[in-house]
Write a protein that holds these residues in place. Sequence first.
Motif, PDB file in Angstrom:
ATOM      1  N   GLN A 178       0.823  -1.209   0.000  1.00 56.79           N
ATOM      2  CA  GLN A 178       0.000   0.000   0.000  1.00 56.79           C
ATOM      3  C   GLN A 178       0.858   1.258   0.000  1.00 56.79           C
ATOM      4  OE1 GLN A 178      -0.600  -2.711   1.716  1.00 56.79           O
ATOM      5  NE2 GLN A 178      -2.677  -3.292   1.188  1.00 56.79           N
TER       6      GLN A 178
ATOM      7  N   CYS B  74      -0.937 -11.550  -2.434  1.00 56.34           N
ATOM      8  CA  CYS B  74      -1.464 -10.702  -3.504  1.00 56.34           C
ATOM      9  C   CYS B  74      -2.677 -11.316  -4.202  1.00 56.34           C
ATOM     10  CB  CYS B  74      -0.375 -10.433  -4.542  1.00 56.34           C
ATOM     11  SG  CYS B  74       0.989  -9.456  -3.909  1.00 56.34           S
TER      12      CYS B  74
ATOM     13  N   ARG C 142      -7.450  -7.625  -3.631  1.00 55.42           N
ATOM     14  CA  ARG C 142      -6.000  -7.410  -3.743  1.00 55.42           C
ATOM     15  C   ARG C 142      -5.542  -7.600  -5.179  1.00 55.42           C
ATOM     16  NH1 ARG C 142      -4.069 -10.760   1.502  1.00 55.42           N
ATOM     17  NH2 ARG C 142      -5.040  -9.411   3.040  1.00 55.42           N
TER      18      ARG C 142
END
Length: 175
Positions: free
Chosen positions: A52, A86, A92
């Motif tokens: 992030q 991920c 995500r």
Amino acid sequence: MPTYFYPLMDINLTDKPLECLRLGALGVIAHMLKLPADTAVVRYLVNTSCLQHCTKAIEIGSTESKTIAVFIINKIMSTGEGLQYCCVLPDRFFFIDGLLKKLLVYLTAMGTPCPSLFNLLVGCYTNLSYKPRTRRGLRRYLPAMLFNGTFACLLAEDPAAERCRQQLIKTLEMK
């Protein structure tokens, strides 16, 4: 220690001194991921929301910042644990896919596209294709510009990027 660098990666300004701070912070994180990528390091970075924090560098930073941030993401996804993180949630996957697509558009807008950034982007897509669930998503949402000749000049100049793209095609053809 690396969490002290995250605020420097999140700077909203593009002034030269602040961009240098962002590059330095990204460099520290990237150095932690040099070969071979340690699972404990990847776990730590994933648990502290490193991905992030790389987003701000991708959205606001210079081409160099974008390249280092994508290097970090690519290295995290090159490990089993990082790739699992991920790809475990659709949100995500779509978040990362959206970032990669923004960068492909950014490359097309550049007068002279950055070959290293392109190579890392293709590597990220190839890593994502290794998970069966995300492979199905990539088949549906893969950007056409990877295959329609938009980056033909970069692929011709960089055999590693072309090999990576061919691996992506081969992996996407798997069931």
